[in-house]
Design a protein around this motif. Structure first.
Motif, PDB file in Angstrom:
ATOM      1  N   MET A  83       0.837  -1.198   0.000  1.00 29.76           N
ATOM      2  CA  MET A  83       0.000   0.000   0.000  1.00 29.76           C
ATOM      3  C   MET A  83       0.871   1.246   0.000  1.00 29.76           C
ATOM      4  N   HIS A  84       0.301   2.322  -0.511  1.00 29.50           N
ATOM      5  CA  HIS A  84       0.910   3.651  -0.376  1.00 29.50           C
ATOM      6  C   HIS A  84      -0.161   4.599   0.139  1.00 29.50           C
ATOM      7  N   PRO A 101       9.336   7.244   2.675  1.00 28.78           N
ATOM      8  CA  PRO A 101       9.660   6.346   3.790  1.00 28.78           C
ATOM      9  C   PRO A 101       8.672   5.185   3.866  1.00 28.78           C
ATOM     10  N   ALA A 102       9.134   4.095   4.475  1.00 24.39           N
ATOM     11  CA  ALA A 102       8.323   2.872   4.521  1.00 24.39           C
ATOM     12  C   ALA A 102       8.120   2.406   5.953  1.00 24.39           C
ATOM     13  N   ILE A 103       6.913   1.900   6.209  1.00 25.38           N
ATOM     14  CA  ILE A 103       6.585   1.267   7.485  1.00 25.38           C
ATOM     15  C   ILE A 103       6.436  -0.225   7.223  1.00 25.38           C
ATOM     16  N   GLU A 128       4.058 -10.277   6.662  1.00 22.23           N
ATOM     17  CA  GLU A 128       4.818  -9.034   6.714  1.00 22.23           C
ATOM     18  C   GLU A 128       4.409  -8.163   5.534  1.00 22.23           C
ATOM     19  N   GLN A 129       4.064  -6.930   5.824  1.00 24.34           N
ATOM     20  CA  GLN A 129       3.598  -6.032   4.771  1.00 24.34           C
ATOM     21  C   GLN A 129       4.353  -4.709   4.856  1.00 24.34           C
ATOM     22  N   THR A 130       4.272  -3.925   3.775  1.00 26.00           N
ATOM     23  CA  THR A 130       4.975  -2.643   3.711  1.00 26.00           C
ATOM     24  C   THR A 130       4.004  -1.556   3.292  1.00 26.00           C
ATOM     25  N   LEU A 131       4.037  -0.463   4.034  1.00 30.33           N
ATOM     26  CA  LEU A 131       3.248   0.722   3.705  1.00 30.33           C
ATOM     27  C   LEU A 131       4.220   1.842   3.382  1.00 30.33           C
ATOM     28  N   THR A 132       4.217   2.313   2.141  1.00 33.13           N
ATOM     29  CA  THR A 132       5.039   3.464   1.790  1.00 33.13           C
ATOM     30  C   THR A 132       4.199   4.727   1.939  1.00 33.13           C
TER      31      THR A 132
END
Length: 394
Positions: free
Chosen positions: A1-2, A137-139, A147-151
């Motif tokens: 996601m962003h 930046p990424a969370i 495990e997921q990434t939110l930019t």
């Protein structure tokens, strides 16, 4: 996601920020490591400054607060076995405070966010915040077993002292200021009517005591105790007897608290902590992630609200015009208020508590200061202005 703004932590700071951003047309995602039931049951203090209550109303989260909250127009100081009331409106041009538990603030903001806001993910454990110096930046977080990434364009750390976000500010550029006090609070919730219509702060030879409330039928009471105290060593009867002794005045020698069942009991350490700066690159800190105050001045929740109000204004300006002027000034703007609140909390704490190592000379200095507040409208106004909250910076 962003998303435009990634918010770590669904406490009052993160939730209020999400609501303010939603109202400004800025999308956000809130990540909270606990489940909703836990977040809505966390017991915290609930003394709202005038500006905090006004901000909740403006954000659309004030209706239940205004129905169920308890406006307070002063506090009572007890010292030297006598009582003196500080009247807020007459000393501050009409300002007051609102007693409304932080638990209830959080419930109201969660309901609004789920009904009308952006994503609010519970059981989403943030493991790192990366790329503070980059444009995106990424969370990284764990949610639903993956495990997921939110930019994000910006990351806001509202996840408290023990959270992950504060570590996105490198140690090489971070300065920490802190103080640990030589006493703690033993706090209880009791099914008993409040002792008084307003909060009572007591200085005594036996130590500090505070009478507060959660509602018209539930009292919140505190006793100064040594660090490391085990609450199990304090029976309910001993607690009530000690409260009676510390609140006693010569003007009403037979006065006693109305007692009731004690439903919770805990010891709260006292400390002050500030991180500078509150921003690095595109990562910003707010609330307890950046600063902690001893609870004597009732500033913790209010500082967190002030941080995100300043931040929401800065992000709204950036969205409208592209200007980062207010974002660049965020840390300096907030820290001016933070240090004023730290000083006021330090003043209230060190004036009202008895340090185990203090001398009779130092006790006399405390009583002299309290006498000054009771006798001088100027000294009383300084206390009242700080307690009800100084104006928010623009």
């Amino acid at each position: 996601m962003h998303t435009t703004v990634g918010i770590v932590g669904a406490g009052p700071a993160g939730l209020l920020l999400a609501r303010l951003l939603h109202n400004a047309g800025i999308d956000s995602v809130v990540l909270e490591r606990r489940d909703r039931a836990y977040v809505e049951q966390r017991q915290r203090a609930g003394m709202l400054e005038q500006a905090t209550a006004d901000a909740l109303r403006a954000a659309g989260a004030g209706a239940r607060m205004d129905r169920e909250g308890m406006p307070h127009h002063g506090i009572e100081l007890r010292f030297g076995r006598r009582a003196h009331r500080i009247d807020f409106p007459s000393l501050t041009g009409g300002r007051s405070v609102m007693v409304y538990a932080q638990t209830e603030v959080v419930k109201d903001l969660i309901a609004l966010q789920l009904a009308h806001g952006g994503p609010l993910l519970f059981d989403a454990e943030v493991t790192s915040v990366e790329g503070a110096d980059s444009d995106s930046p990424a969370i990284r977080y764990l949610h639903e077993g993956r495990e997921q990434t939110l930019t994000c364009d910006y990351v806001i750390g509202c996840d408290g002292f023990h959270g992950v976000a504060r570590h996105a500010i490198p140690a090489s550029v971070r300065t920490v200021y802190e103080r640990t006090y030589p006493y703690s609070w033993l706090g209880i919730l009791a099914e008993a009517p409040p002792v008084y219509a307003e909060l009572v702060y007591a200085h005594s030879e036996r130590g500090f005591a505070l009478a507060s409330m959660r509602s018209a039928t539930v009292s919140r009471l505190y006793l100064q105790v040594p660090n490391g105290t085990d609450p199990a060593h304090w029976s309910d009867g001993r607690i009530w007897d000690e409260l009676d002794a510390r609140f006693a005045t010569d003007g009403d020698p037979g006065w006693k608290l109305e007692r009731g069942p004690v439903t919770s009991k805990a010891v709260l350490p006292m400390r002050s902590h500030v991180v500078e700066p509150m921003r690095h690159g595109r990562v910003f800190l707010a609330g307890d992630a950046a600063h902690i105050v001893p609870p004597t001045g009732a500033k913790g929740l209010n500082l967190a609200a002030a941080d995100v109000i300043v931040l929401a204004r800065a992000l709204a300006l950036w969205r409208r015009t592209g200007s980062t002027r207010l974002l660049d000034a965020y840390s300096d703007t907030c820290l001016r208020r933070v240090w004023r609140a730290e000083h006021f909390s330090y003043f209230m704490t060190t004036t009202l508590h008895t340090d185990p190592a203090q001398s009779a000379f130092e006790t006399r200095l405390q009583l002299s200061q309290l006498e000054r507040v009771a006798a001088s409208p100027h000294a009383a106004a300084e206390l009242a202005e700080n307690y009800t909250g100084l104006p928010l910076a623009h």
